[in-house]
Motif scaffolding. Sequence first.
Motif, PDB file in Angstrom:
ATOM      1  N   GLU A 288     -21.414 -32.717  -4.100  1.00  0.00           N
ATOM      2  CA  GLU A 288     -23.158 -33.469  -5.353  1.00  0.00           C
ATOM      3  C   GLU A 288     -24.421 -32.635  -4.486  1.00  0.00           C
ATOM      4  N   ARG A 289     -24.263 -33.031  -3.597  1.00  0.00           N
ATOM      5  CA  ARG A 289     -25.769 -31.976  -2.904  1.00  0.00           C
ATOM      6  C   ARG A 289     -25.843 -30.909  -3.578  1.00  0.00           C
ATOM      7  N   GLY A 292     -26.200 -30.457  -7.042  1.00  0.00           N
ATOM      8  CA  GLY A 292     -28.241 -30.389  -6.666  1.00  0.00           C
ATOM      9  C   GLY A 292     -29.007 -29.004  -7.090  1.00  0.00           C
ATOM     10  N   GLU A 295     -28.341 -26.380  -9.463  1.00  0.00           N
ATOM     11  CA  GLU A 295     -28.945 -26.962 -10.551  1.00  0.00           C
ATOM     12  C   GLU A 295     -30.522 -26.158 -10.190  1.00  0.00           C
ATOM     13  N   SER A 296     -31.118 -26.932  -9.759  1.00  0.00           N
ATOM     14  CA  SER A 296     -32.088 -26.597  -9.305  1.00  0.00           C
ATOM     15  C   SER A 296     -32.903 -25.449  -8.629  1.00  0.00           C
TER      16      SER A 296
END
Length: 345
Positions: A288-289, A292, A295-296
């Motif tokens: 999950e990290r 993220g 995505e960023s």
Amino acid sequence: MKAIQLTAPRTLSVVETAQPEPGPGEVLVRVGLLGLCNTDLGFFDGSSNYLRDKLKSYPFVLGHEWIGTVVGTGPGTDPGLLGRRVSSHNFRACGRCAHCRAGRIRSCPDRSEIGVLGPQPGAGAQLITVPADVLTRIPDTLSDAAGALLEPTAAAAHAVDRLGVVPSDRVAVLGAGTLGLAAAQITRATGADTVVVDPQPSARALAAELGLRAQAAPAEADAEGFDAVIEASGNEAAVRAAVRMVASGGRIAQLGTPHHPVDGFDAAALVIRDATLHGVLSGIGYWERLVGLVESGAVNLDALVDQVFPLDEVDAAFARLADGSRSRPKVLVRIDPALGTLGPT
């Protein structure tokens, strides 16, 4: 269905095999893209330590890096998963031992890893069954190529976390392959001063394309100069260099896997400098990290893809994987030609 089967060193074929059925708590996934790495290359050419140590034997269906779409659900599984793009880690733990009960499934002595360890077939097939509780849903903002790279690169996120990298750290990443370039982008995202070390000009050029500082070899001034060192290649010389480069009180993450003992490893220097050495296995718990960060825009996984091959050209995919002149580290196989956006080709 079709599956990629290895029967002997340098002997593989696309075979017809029975379709699996999802059991309780499982889903059926149509695989879209399969990633190939050096572990797969070792199986292909027969040099793998898993083969040497009799932890794996021919014939078997290879593959452990993948992205796909849920097309079926077993009893007790949320039907809302149907149609979702997903990937997952590949550890299948016993669930009963002390390690499993403590949540340390990567240390389970009875674990298997699809396509790598144990009897379960790998993800190099049109359909696979996966426990629903290990799935990661892939957001629409990620390409299929990036989704297929989450499995290996989550281990880089694990390495950075184990080292506790902070903005004030000076970090060296040894090796500009898939793991190293992911790790360097993650440490940069923390604000740490990061340098990538790799002897290959093409690898350094890709690092520069990603906005990373790169050099061919450790400089004399680099001795004992880094708070954190991530060895991401498994190369013997790099493993020895990591010890020379770590500062007093510093930390090393051994992320790459040497396939035999490393002569000249200076364990005494670790003691004298009160340095900490971490062996890093898998990226379970860090998906999950990593999603993220991708995505960023802090981590670019699409840029790591060299070429995507169709399933009927899997021999060419392995030839490309073995080609040391590649300018980008990752080779993919398109298992399902209908699956979404593939990223670089």
